[in-house]
Design an enzyme around this catalytic site. Structure first.
Site, PDB file in Angstrom:
ATOM      1  N   ASP A 114      -9.964 -31.254 -43.376  1.00 52.41           N
ATOM      2  CA  ASP A 114      -9.835 -30.157 -44.342  1.00 52.41           C
ATOM      3  C   ASP A 114      -9.195 -30.628 -45.646  1.00 52.41           C
ATOM      4  OD1 ASP A 114     -10.024 -27.599 -45.293  1.00 52.41           O
ATOM      5  OD2 ASP A 114      -8.302 -26.829 -44.176  1.00 52.41           O
ATOM      6  N   GLY A 115      -9.590 -29.990 -46.732  1.00 54.51           N
ATOM      7  CA  GLY A 115      -8.939 -30.232 -48.024  1.00 54.51           C
ATOM      8  C   GLY A 115      -9.803 -30.944 -49.055  1.00 54.51           C
ATOM      9  N   ASN A 116     -11.081 -31.079 -48.767  1.00 54.78           N
ATOM     10  CA  ASN A 116     -11.973 -31.750 -49.724  1.00 54.78           C
ATOM     11  C   ASN A 116     -12.020 -31.009 -51.062  1.00 54.78           C
ATOM     12  OD1 ASN A 116     -12.596 -33.449 -47.643  1.00 54.78           O
ATOM     13  ND2 ASN A 116     -14.648 -32.636 -47.268  1.00 54.78           N
ATOM     14  N   ARG A 125      -9.774 -28.892 -52.414  1.00 55.90           N
ATOM     15  CA  ARG A 125      -8.513 -28.991 -53.168  1.00 55.90           C
ATOM     16  C   ARG A 125      -8.345 -30.380 -53.782  1.00 55.90           C
ATOM     17  NH1 ARG A 125      -5.266 -26.720 -48.328  1.00 55.90           N
ATOM     18  NH2 ARG A 125      -7.350 -26.902 -47.437  1.00 55.90           N
ATOM     19  N   TRP A 126      -8.787 -31.389 -53.047  1.00 59.00           N
ATOM     20  CA  TRP A 126      -8.717 -32.766 -53.560  1.00 59.00           C
ATOM     21  C   TRP A 126      -9.523 -32.877 -54.858  1.00 59.00           C
ATOM     22  CZ3 TRP A 126     -12.162 -36.660 -54.742  1.00 59.00           C
ATOM     23  CH2 TRP A 126     -11.650 -37.964 -54.807  1.00 59.00           C
ATOM     24  N   THR A 130     -20.038 -23.159 -38.009  1.00 56.92           N
ATOM     25  CA  THR A 130     -21.035 -22.073 -38.070  1.00 56.92           C
ATOM     26  C   THR A 130     -20.733 -21.177 -39.281  1.00 56.92           C
ATOM     27  OG1 THR A 130     -19.642 -20.972 -36.403  1.00 56.92           O
ATOM     28  CG2 THR A 130     -21.664 -21.944 -35.608  1.00 56.92           C
ATOM     29  N   ASN A 148     -19.543 -22.232 -42.142  1.00 54.87           N
ATOM     30  CA  ASN A 148     -19.847 -22.936 -43.395  1.00 54.87           C
ATOM     31  C   ASN A 148     -21.228 -22.605 -43.959  1.00 54.87           C
ATOM     32  OD1 ASN A 148     -18.032 -26.007 -42.549  1.00 54.87           O
ATOM     33  ND2 ASN A 148     -17.358 -24.192 -43.663  1.00 54.87           N
ATOM     34  N   ARG A 186      -5.308 -31.875 -37.863  1.00 58.18           N
ATOM     35  CA  ARG A 186      -5.885 -31.136 -38.986  1.00 58.18           C
ATOM     36  C   ARG A 186      -5.162 -31.560 -40.259  1.00 58.18           C
ATOM     37  NH1 ARG A 186      -7.980 -25.066 -39.571  1.00 58.18           N
ATOM     38  NH2 ARG A 186      -8.668 -25.214 -41.732  1.00 58.18           N
ATOM     39  N   ARG A 235      -4.045 -24.153 -38.186  1.00 55.28           N
ATOM     40  CA  ARG A 235      -4.848 -23.379 -37.233  1.00 55.28           C
ATOM     41  C   ARG A 235      -6.011 -24.248 -36.789  1.00 55.28           C
ATOM     42  NH1 ARG A 235      -5.206 -21.102 -42.248  1.00 55.28           N
ATOM     43  NH2 ARG A 235      -7.141 -21.692 -43.290  1.00 55.28           N
TER      44      ARG A 235
HETATM   45  C1  FPP Z   1     -13.351 -28.870 -45.545  1.00 50.69           C
HETATM   46  O1  FPP Z   1     -13.016 -28.983 -46.886  1.00 50.69           O
HETATM   47  C2  FPP Z   1     -14.428 -29.797 -45.207  1.00 50.69           C
HETATM   48  C3  FPP Z   1     -15.694 -29.426 -44.926  1.00 50.69           C
HETATM   49  C4  FPP Z   1     -16.138 -28.019 -44.930  1.00 50.69           C
HETATM   50  C5  FPP Z   1     -16.733 -30.426 -44.627  1.00 50.69           C
HETATM   51  C6  FPP Z   1     -16.290 -31.728 -44.041  1.00 50.69           C
HETATM   52  C7  FPP Z   1     -17.252 -32.774 -44.431  1.00 50.69           C
HETATM   53  C8  FPP Z   1     -16.972 -34.068 -44.730  1.00 50.69           C
HETATM   54  C9  FPP Z   1     -15.621 -34.626 -44.603  1.00 50.69           C
HETATM   55  C10 FPP Z   1     -17.972 -35.027 -45.227  1.00 50.69           C
HETATM   56  C11 FPP Z   1     -19.348 -34.961 -44.683  1.00 50.69           C
HETATM   57  C12 FPP Z   1     -19.466 -35.239 -43.238  1.00 50.69           C
HETATM   58  C13 FPP Z   1     -20.263 -36.205 -42.729  1.00 50.69           C
HETATM   59  C14 FPP Z   1     -20.477 -36.285 -41.247  1.00 50.69           C
HETATM   60  C15 FPP Z   1     -20.906 -37.222 -43.564  1.00 50.69           C
HETATM   61  P1  FPP Z   1     -13.004 -27.697 -47.821  1.00 50.69           P
HETATM   62  O2  FPP Z   1     -14.189 -27.747 -48.686  1.00 50.69           O
HETATM   63  O3  FPP Z   1     -12.877 -26.445 -47.000  1.00 50.69           O
HETATM   64  O4  FPP Z   1     -11.684 -27.958 -48.612  1.00 50.69           O
HETATM   65  P2  FPP Z   1     -10.719 -26.889 -49.284  1.00 50.69           P
HETATM   66  O5  FPP Z   1     -10.151 -26.058 -48.168  1.00 50.69           O
HETATM   67  O6  FPP Z   1      -9.690 -27.720 -49.959  1.00 50.69           O
HETATM   68  O7  FPP Z   1     -11.569 -26.095 -50.244  1.00 50.69           O
END
Ligand code: FPP
Length: 239
Positions: free
Chosen positions: A19-21, A23-24, A65, A67, A187, A193
């Site tokens: 998690d956190g892509n 925000r990064w 599911t 997402n 996590r 959670r």
């Molecule tokens: C949550 O970050 C992450 C996801 C919904 C997707 C996870 C996917 C990857 C790490 C890369 C792709 C996977 C593969 C198998 C190549 P978020 O977008 O909810 O972050 P945020 O809560 O900071 O907005």
């Protein structure tokens, strides 16, 4: 002094909620997709490190599911990233030792992705290295509902007797039927959670929450999580 990993007491199975892509990316004023891209690089590095440490199973939550409700461009981008990841692993499957499996509603995925998954699972099924399990279009409740449906079908057919239904039988109808339950569930991003991830399987998992955003999570952080796990006393409800 920082403690080292005890290699005689490793968690056999680590599950990760990456998690956190978003925000990064936001912190860097980049589009959300850049966070996912960086996250997929982190995934590669962490799987490599986990294999080096001697972890047997790693299960990652790549797409839930829920997402599917994200903007179409983001869903498409994530599917393309997964496509790229599967393709890279297919070409590397001769030299790599990973055994790769996908859990979740695979029939909801693009047909070409489904074909690639089938091929990758087949090509890697006898590999002896780390088991990498990728949860795509996965939800724990959905997985249990699908299992209930299939068990009911067998009961109606007379193939399963009602009295034979117990925890072990239910577990055999889950996507994870051949996989041992996770010992440690990590996590990232500070959220505390489990968000519908492996809800049946994580009944006795140790939970570890890292404040790092997933793209920043590195080999050292993985080791810290393992050392923390090793300081816990696991009783599984006993004394
Ligand atoms: C949550 O970050 C992450 C996801 C919904 C997707 C996870 C996917 C990857 C790490 C890369 C792709 C996977 C593969 C198998 C190549 P978020 O977008 O909810 O972050 P945020 O809560 O900071 O907005």
């Amino acid at each position: 002094m920082k403690k080292d990993i005890d290699y005689n007491n490793l968690p056999e199975h680590i599950a990760i909620i990456m998690d956190g892509n978003g925000r990064w990316a936001k912190k860097r004023m980049l589009p959300h997709s850049a966070g996912h891209k960086a996250g997929s690089e982190t995934l590669k590095a962490i799987v490599e490190e986990a294999e080096k440490i001697g972890i047997k199973y790693i299960t990652v939550y790549a797409f839930s599911t829920e997402n599917w409700d994200r903007p179409k461009e983001e869903v498409d981008y994530l599917m393309n990233l997964m496509d790229e990841f599967l393709t890279d692993n297919l070409s590397a499957s001769k030299k790599n030792n990973y055994k790769i499996q996908i859990i979740g509603q695979r029939q909801r995925l693009r047909k070409d992705l489904q074909d690639k998954i089938k091929k990758l699972e087949l090509n890697t099924k006898d590999k002896k290295g780390i088991n990498l399990i990728i949860a795509i279009s996965y939800g724990g409740r959905d997985e249990i509902a699908r299992a209930v449906k299939e068990i009911s079908r067998q009961v109606v057919k007379g193939a399963i007797q009602l009295d034979r239904i117990d925890e072990a039988l239910v577990a055999r109808y889950l996507d994870t039927k051949d996989i041992k339950d996770p010992d440690l569930l990590i996590r990232t991003s500070g959220e505390q959670r489990t968000s519908n991830f492996l809800i049946w399987q994580s009944a006795y998992s140790e939970l570890y929450f890292s404040d790092k955003l997933w793209p920043d999570f590195n080999a050292e952080d993985l080791k810290t999580a393992i050392v923390d796990y090793q300081s816990r006393e696991r009783r599984f409800g006993g004394r």
